[in-house]
Design an enzyme around this catalytic site. Structure first.
Site, mmCIF file in Angstrom:
data_model
loop_
_atom_site.group_PDB
_atom_site.id
_atom_site.type_symbol
_atom_site.label_atom_id
_atom_site.label_comp_id
_atom_site.label_asym_id
_atom_site.label_seq_id
_atom_site.Cartn_x
_atom_site.Cartn_y
_atom_site.Cartn_z
ATOM 1 N N LYS A 1 2.888 9.916 8.041
ATOM 2 C CA LYS A 1 1.918 9.250 9.557
ATOM 3 C C LYS A 1 2.390 10.211 10.655
ATOM 4 O O LYS A 1 2.397 10.912 11.399
ATOM 5 C CB LYS A 1 1.625 7.725 9.359
ATOM 6 N N ASP B 1 9.582 2.263 1.454
ATOM 7 C CA ASP B 1 8.635 3.315 2.746
ATOM 8 C C ASP B 1 8.343 2.896 3.510
ATOM 9 O O ASP B 1 7.586 1.759 3.888
ATOM 10 C CB ASP B 1 6.884 3.061 1.634
ATOM 11 N N PHE C 1 1.052 -0.919 0.230
ATOM 12 C CA PHE C 1 0.142 -0.210 0.058
ATOM 13 C C PHE C 1 0.739 0.909 -0.031
ATOM 14 O O PHE C 1 1.912 1.393 0.600
ATOM 15 C CB PHE C 1 -0.894 0.233 0.950
HETATM 16 N N1 PLP Z 1 2.627 4.132 2.762
HETATM 17 C C1 PLP Z 1 1.684 3.477 3.795
HETATM 18 C C2 PLP Z 1 3.212 2.175 4.181
HETATM 19 C C3 PLP Z 1 0.876 3.723 4.613
HETATM 20 O O1 PLP Z 1 0.413 2.815 5.741
HETATM 21 C C4 PLP Z 1 0.299 4.862 3.671
HETATM 22 C C5 PLP Z 1 -1.264 5.330 4.180
HETATM 23 O O2 PLP Z 1 -1.760 4.746 5.560
HETATM 24 C C6 PLP Z 1 0.425 5.428 2.863
HETATM 25 C C7 PLP Z 1 1.886 5.154 2.803
HETATM 26 C C8 PLP Z 1 -0.471 6.439 2.053
HETATM 27 O O3 PLP Z 1 -0.698 8.016 3.506
HETATM 28 P P1 PLP Z 1 -1.280 8.776 3.286
HETATM 29 O O4 PLP Z 1 -3.024 8.418 3.610
HETATM 30 O O5 PLP Z 1 -1.045 9.945 4.737
HETATM 31 O O6 PLP Z 1 -1.129 9.307 1.896
#
Ligand code: PLP
Length: 385
Positions: A239, A210, A123
């Protein structure tokens, strides 16, 4: 817009790991706003920093020097071992920056159609490029045509990456999560990240991690890759970085440093004084209170206790995680547990249909952790009965 299937509860106040709803009922928060409020709610140091900054200067724009942004960049680059930072407002936006870096890096090497390797079950966000990178049809469906330039491999499978290296000449980067969060708290084999790093080095690819869900102390290290002794070329954060104030960051080092030049990328709000002040205060508290160590210790204890207390429960397939990123996999869909926990005044989450996800604040005390276990374990045992 009806983009969220919301629970029928509204919170109006928080303190530490506790939240109070509009009826005055108190809830134990084992989710931290999905890995955001690592220091819990209304942390006094962060609250003071935000209030002071709000009364001083909130925003000027990136047309000018932003000293707090430079300070935050210095802190994050020192902690990560990377060289540069770009600031934005969310995780998806941080990953967009990473994707742009990879493409520009590729064009700099005369690769006309640069391709980024991504993982099944990943994700990376909800923007068009990041949902295209995401390994979930549910996230992508209805938004075709997807952004081109991604190739997908199974997660935790070095052989699959080797095959990509053999057959595809246009690869420029690998973008993965060190532990898949939304994908069900999937922790790869101990040698996976180092193996990916070695393959990236061998083929001149960027390793882009990520760390949006895993970063900022939650894994028991500042960044989960440090647990594997790996330094990426690009790391994305969001986050937990601002403990609830929206801020994202894309860090770059190695071959990725210097790829983006003036005019290549930007964000109006990105790295403004208010967000940077909140992030600096968050970093200060994590450091001062030894919260990375706390996350490692408490996480290990919680995992151990969950294994012990759920040992006789046939429906529990696995308890896994790193630090305070914990998944309890059941043998059946268990979304209904979220409401049952809420009824018992406990906030949890279910991801990948069958995985109960716990992302408690790093400041959770032993007593609060015991309350979490005392509420959650009987619920799971009862659910599986
Ligand atoms: N990458 C990861 C691993 C995530 O868990 C999330 C959100 O859950 C995101 C990217 C996306 O972040 P945002 O919701 O702040 O755009």
């Amino acid at each position: 817009m009806a983009t969220y299937a919301r629970q029928a509860v509204a919170f109006e106040r928080g303190a530490g790991v506790w939240l109070w709803d509009t009826q005055g009922e108190r809830y134990l928060d084992a989710l931290s706003g999905i890995a955001v409020c690592g220091l819990g709610h209304a942390h006094p140091d962060v609250a003071r920093a935000i209030a002071d900054q709000a009364a001083t200067l909130v925003h000027t724009s990136n047309l000018y020097q932003v000293p707090l942004q430079a300070q935050l960049a210095a802190r994050l680059t020192a902690l990560s071992g990377l060289k540069q930072a770009f600031f934005c407002n969310s995780g998806a936006e941080a990953n967009e920056a990473a994707i742009k870096i990879a493409r520009k890096y590729g064009h700099g090497r005369d690769i006309a159609v640069p391709t980024i390797v991504v993982a099944e079950g990943s994700f990376h966000g909800r923007t068009l490029a990041t949902l295209s990178a995401t390994g979930s049809r549910k996230v992508q469906a209805g938004f075709e045509p997807l952004v081109q330039g991604f190739t997908r491999v199974p997660f935790d499978d070095l052989e699959a990456l080797r095959r990509v290296a053999e057959h595809q000449r246009d690869v420029v980067a690998v973008l993965i999560e060190p532990v898949q969060g939304e994908g069900g708290i999937r922790v790869p084999s101990a040698d996976y990240l180092a193996g990916v790093r070695a393959l990236c080095d061998q083929h001149g690819w960027l390793l882009m991690l990520d760390e949006i869900q895993t970063g900022m102390g939650r894994s028991g290290h500042w960044f989960a890759c440090q647990g594997a002794g790996v330094v990426p070329d690009v790391m994305t954060l969001a986050k937990g970085l601002g403990n609830g104030v929206p801020i994202g960051a894309c860090l770059a080092g190695g071959k990725a440093a210097g790829v983006l030049q003036a005019g290549n990328h930007g964000s109006t709000f990105g790295g403004n004084p208010l967000a940077c002040r909140a992030a600096l205060a968050t970093l200060d508290v994590i450091e001062r209170d030894g919260l990375t160590r706390r996350a490692a210790e408490l996480g290990a204890r919680l995992q151990g206790a969950l294994r012990e207390r759920l040992a006789g429960c046939a429906g529990v397939v696995d308890v896994r995680g790193v630090g305070l990123l914990i998944g309890i996999e059941l043998d059946r869909p268990c979304g209904a547990l979220v409401q049952r926990a809420l009824d018992r005044r406990l906030l949890i989450n279910v991801t990948a249909e069958r995985v109960v996800r716990l992302l408690p604040p790093l400041i959770m005390s032993d007593d609060e952790a015991a309350q979490l276990l005392d509420t959650l374990c009987p619920l799971i045992v009862d659910f599986c009965a």
